[in-house]
Design an enzyme around this catalytic site. Structure first.
Site, short mmCIF file in Angstrom:
data_model
loop_
_atom_site.label_atom_id
_atom_site.label_comp_id
_atom_site.label_asym_id
_atom_site.label_seq_id
_atom_site.Cartn_x
_atom_site.Cartn_y
_atom_site.Cartn_z
N HIS A 37 42.54 66.32 51.96
CA HIS A 37 41.16 67.91 53.61
C HIS A 37 41.83 69.23 53.68
O HIS A 37 41.20 69.58 53.56
CB HIS A 37 41.20 66.26 54.55
CG HIS A 37 40.85 67.00 55.40
ND1 HIS A 37 41.18 67.89 56.55
CD2 HIS A 37 39.36 66.75 55.65
CE1 HIS A 37 40.03 68.46 57.33
NE2 HIS A 37 38.85 66.98 57.20
N GLU A 85 44.37 61.22 62.61
CA GLU A 85 43.82 61.19 63.45
C GLU A 85 43.89 59.67 64.54
O GLU A 85 42.98 59.71 65.49
CB GLU A 85 41.99 60.87 62.74
CG GLU A 85 41.25 60.81 63.69
CD GLU A 85 39.57 60.62 62.79
OE1 GLU A 85 38.61 60.31 63.44
OE2 GLU A 85 40.25 61.26 61.52
N GLU A 113 45.08 58.66 58.78
CA GLU A 113 43.93 59.39 59.14
C GLU A 113 44.44 61.01 58.43
O GLU A 113 44.30 61.28 59.63
CB GLU A 113 42.92 58.74 59.72
CG GLU A 113 41.98 57.67 58.98
CD GLU A 113 40.79 57.93 59.82
OE1 GLU A 113 40.40 58.23 59.46
OE2 GLU A 113 40.79 56.38 60.57
N HIS A 149 44.33 64.82 59.06
CA HIS A 149 44.17 65.59 58.56
C HIS A 149 44.57 67.20 58.47
O HIS A 149 45.17 67.63 57.85
CB HIS A 149 42.43 65.83 59.96
CG HIS A 149 42.20 64.62 59.44
ND1 HIS A 149 40.25 64.97 59.36
CD2 HIS A 149 41.19 63.68 60.23
CE1 HIS A 149 39.65 63.98 58.72
NE2 HIS A 149 40.17 62.86 59.99
#
Length: 298
Positions: free
Chosen positions: A227, A284, A267, A269
Site C-alpha cells: 500500500h 487501521e 491492516e 497503511h
C-alpha cells in the site's frame, strides 16, 4: 534476515482507522483516522491528542507544510485541511466539486500539491489557500499518492497503470508500467532521485530510476496488497503489506525482506520515518507500530 523489534501504541478504537502518518514540525507523530474524521498527534509513551473534524470527512494523507503546519486531504468531504501544532484547523475547498483529494505533499515551490482522484487533476494550494488545478492527459486515471523530487512532483495513476510527473509549470509526463493492471498507489522519492511505488494489484514494488528505467520487484506473496512506501535515511525503501499484515524492505541488490506484524489482521497503511529514527506505521485497527532493527534505519 535481520530481526525487527516492533512496539505497538494504541491510539484509537479499532473502528477509527489510523491511515496515514508523518512526523510533524514539533517532532511528534501526526496521523489521520479515516473512519472517524479525526487527526491524531502522538509523542511516544504519552497519551495521544485527538482533533475532531466532520465525522464523515474521511481524512486520508497528511504531510508537513512549508509554513510550520500539517496539511491533509479530506477524501469524502472534498477539502484540503491545515492544522497547526496546537490544533487550530482551517479547511479549503478546491474549485472542482467532489474531486476526491487523496495524496498530498509539500512541493519545492513552497506550495502543497495534491491529487484529485475523481477529477483526473493535480491540485496546487498555496499556504494562503489559493488553489490551481492541472488536468491530466488521461481520463479515469485515479491519481493517488504524490511525492516531491527536485523541481517536480511524482504521483501514481492507479487506474491508468502509470507514474506521472508534473513540473512546476504544470506540464505532465506519463511513464507507463511494464505490468498490466498493477494499480500503483503509494509513492516515495529516495535521496538518489529514485521513485519508489507500490503496485497493490500486482504484489510488486516498483522503482523508476533517474534515467527513466522501471524495475519491478515481485513480493514473496503476490497477494500481499502493498500500500504505502517510504525511504529511510540510507535510501532503503520500506513498505506496508495491507493484505498480509506485514512490513517489508528492499536492499540495494533487489532482495525483498518482509516481517510479520505482532497483531493479526492489523491492516497496515501509512509508513514514515519518525522523529526518533525508527520507522512508524499506521495500522487501521487503532494502533501505531514503531519498527526498529539491529541494523540502523537511519
Amino acid at each position: 534476515m535481520t530481526p525487527l523489534v516492533i512496539e505497538e501504541y494504541v491510539v484509537s478504537r479499532r473502528d477509527s482507522g489510523p491511515y496515514a502518518i508523518t512526523t510533524g514540525p514539533d517532532n511528534a507523530l501526526w496521523f489521520t483516522m479515516v473512519h472517524r474524521g479525526r487527526i491524531g498527534r502522538l509523542i511516544p509513551r504519552q497519551e495521544p491528542t485527538i482533533h475532531q473534524l466532520d465525522a464523515d470527512s474521511g481524512p486520508t494523507v497528511i504531510c508537513n507544510g512549508p509554513d510550520g503546519a500539517l496539511w491533509f486531504t479530506e477524501y469524502r468531504a472534498h477539502r484540503i485541511g491545515r492544522i497547526t501544532p496546537v490544533g487550530r484547523i482551517t479547511e479549503f475547498a478546491p474549485p472542482t466539486a467532489e474531486c476526491g483529494p487523496f495524496g498530498i505533499a509539500a512541493g519545492p515551490d513552497g506550495a502543497l500539491w495534491f491529487t484529485e482522484t475523481a477529477a483526473d487533476r493535480i491540485g496546487r494550494i498555496t499556504v494562503d489557500g489559493t488553489v490551481t488545478e492541472y488536468p491530466l492527459p488521461r481520463a479515469g486515471a485515479f491519481p493517488s499518492a504524490i511525492a516531491a523530487a527536485g523541481d517536480a512532483m511524482w504521483f501514481t495513476m492507479n487506474q491508468a497503470n502509470a507514474i506521472g510527473r508534473i513540473g512546476m509549470d504544470g506540464r505532465v509526463t506519463v511513464h507507463d508500467l511494464p505490468t498490466e493492471a498493477a494499480a500503483p498507489v503509494g509513492i516515495a522519492v529516495g535521496p538518489d532521485g529514485s521513485v519508489w511505488f507500490t503496485e497493490i494489484a500486482a504484489g510488486q514494488i516498483g522503482r523508476l530510476a533517474p534515467d527513466g528505467r522501471i524495475t519491478e520487484y515481485p513480493l514473496p506473496d503476490r497477494s500481499a496488497r502493498p500500500h504505502a512506501v517510504t525511504t529511510d535515511a540510507n535510501g532503503r525503501p520500506w513498505f506496508t503489506e495491507w493484505g498480509a499484515n506485514r512490513v517489508g524492505s528492499i536492499d540495494t541488490d533487489g532482495t525483498v525482506t518482509v516481517h510479520a506484524l505482532p497483531t493479526p489482521a492489523s491492516e497496515p497503511h501509512g509508513i514514515t520515518m519518525g522523529p526518533d529514527g525508527a520507522l512508524w506505521a499506521a495500522l487501521e485497527t487503532g494502533v501505531l507500530a514503531r519498527i526498529t532493527s539491529t541494523r540502523s534505519l537511519a
